[in-house]
Write an enzyme that holds these catalytic residues in place. Structure first.
Site, PDB file in Angstrom:
ATOM      1  N   ARG A 188     -23.184  11.144  -6.725  1.00 53.87           N
ATOM      2  CA  ARG A 188     -22.315  10.543  -5.791  1.00 53.87           C
ATOM      3  C   ARG A 188     -21.370  12.042  -5.221  1.00 53.87           C
ATOM      4  NH1 ARG A 188     -20.004   4.529  -6.454  1.00 53.87           N
ATOM      5  NH2 ARG A 188     -21.987   3.707  -7.863  1.00 53.87           N
ATOM      6  N   CYS A 191     -19.772  -7.139  -3.408  1.00 58.61           N
ATOM      7  CA  CYS A 191     -20.462  -7.489  -2.022  1.00 58.61           C
ATOM      8  C   CYS A 191     -21.869  -7.701  -2.317  1.00 58.61           C
ATOM      9  CB  CYS A 191     -20.170  -6.331  -1.107  1.00 58.61           C
ATOM     10  SG  CYS A 191     -20.815  -4.710  -1.393  1.00 58.61           S
ATOM     11  N   ASP A 213       0.862  -1.223  -0.029  1.00 59.67           N
ATOM     12  CA  ASP A 213      -0.061   0.177   0.069  1.00 59.67           C
ATOM     13  C   ASP A 213       1.046   1.251   0.057  1.00 59.67           C
ATOM     14  OD1 ASP A 213      -3.177   0.551   0.808  1.00 59.67           O
ATOM     15  OD2 ASP A 213      -1.940   1.968   1.349  1.00 59.67           O
TER      16      ASP A 213
END
Length: 337
Positions: free
Chosen positions: A202, A157, A39
């Site tokens: 959004r 998901c 990361d």
């Protein structure tokens, strides 16, 4: 082929919401060793965000960042900060599986960079860009994976929540057509306050609006349940909760069915991935769930007009932990191939 008896060495690329929860979940797996994370964020920050989680609580292990490593109690996990996955030392560290959770390397070309770096297999924690990459939902179609598959998508998901209901309805009654809506917790791909975004909805403040937007789950369902290809469309309503979501599926069926028959079919299909619930629950009750989909039998209903019926079914999911536990099941399955 991965050796069935050995410990599987895993690396996680991307240490965001999903990457950190995958880390927590994999750490308890006896046959899995987390070797490294990659990361671009400083290890001190990664350690802090691993330990403290607003949705899922404090990680009950000692977490310390030191010399480009994370120390979890006495276990050392390497931390890399490399933009190009092809440059990661996966061959040197004998990485069996990379969990690709940046959300960026979801194409065959992008995910293959991990293979070029020496990893044996890549599992993408998102929908894949190409249909040539197998998309799986554990306990629905995960057995299509074979030892030769090097890149696999664990879907989204929402697809993991939707797929068991679609599979049961298609198998038992046949779906003619339908639509789905996910009432979904807000995510990092929304603005905290009004600010520019390519999706103008959004762009609006996530924590104080109901935000209509897109979901790919309805179209992707055909990759998991081929019989349902082209039969569904859908959308998302992003709402001001931190995690915890619900899918509403409305369909016309080939065969006539009662509420009791539908519920019984769902109950028969219950598994570690698909929970059958008879309680009158709300979203906070499923936060932290290990089930990919929690069917709410109390909400099953039918509307009939002039002999034409529409059937509505609902399933809850923690859009973080439900998905992560499904992904971990896929990791464990791949480890045995």
């Amino acid at each position: 082929m991965l050796a069935k008896s050995k410990t599987i060495r895993v690396a996680i690329n991307g240490f965001g919401r999903i990457g950190r929860l995958v880390f927590r979940a994999l750490l308890s797996q006896k046959n899995i060793e987390i070797v490294a994370v990659n990361d671009l964020t400083h290890p001190d920050t990664l350690a802090h965000l691993l330990k403290y989680d607003s949705a899922h609580g404090e990680f009950k292990k000692k977490v310390v960042a030191k010399d480009n490593t994370l120390m979890i109690d006495k276990k050392k996990v390497l931390v890399f900060s490399e933009k190009d996955p092809a440059n990661l030392p996966w061959a040197e560290h004998n990485i069996d599986i990379v969990v690709e959770s940046t959300g960026r390397f979801v194409s065959e070309e992008g995910a293959s960079l991990h293979l070029q770096a020496g990893a044996k297999r890549v599992i993408i924690s998102a929908p894949a860009k190409q249909k040539t990459i197998k998309t799986v939902v554990y306990n629905v179609n995960h057995k299509i994976i074979n030892a030769e598959d090097k890149i696999i998508s664990a879907a989204s998901c929402t697809t993991n929540c939707l797929a068991p209901m679609v599979h049961v309805l298609e198998k038992n009654f046949g779906i003619l057509h339908g639509t789905m809506v996910t009432v979904h917790a807000y995510t990092a791909d929304q603005r905290l306050q009004d600010a520019p975004h390519s999706d103008l909805r959004r762009a609006r403040a996530a924590a104080c609006n109901i935000v209509p937007t897109t979901t790919g789950a309805a179209k992707a369902i055909g990759l998991v349940v081929p019989e349902a290809t082209g039969k569904l469309n859908g959308m998302a309503l992003r709402v001001p909760v931190l995690t915890g979501s619900i899918v509403e599926l409305c369909v016309a069926l080939e065969k006539d069915a009662t509420v009791e028959q539908i519920n019984q079919a769902m109950k028969k299909a219950a598994s570690a991935s698909f929970r059958y619930c008879e309680d009158e629950i709300v979203s906070s009750d499923i936060v932290g769930s290990e089930h990919g989909s929690i069917f709410d039998s109390k909400l099953t209903n039918i509307i009939e007009v002039d002999g034409n019926k529409l059937y509505k079914v609902y399933a809850w999911y923690d859009n973080e932990s439900s998905y992560v536990n499904q992904l971990v099941r896929v990791v464990n399955y791949c480890a045995k191939l």
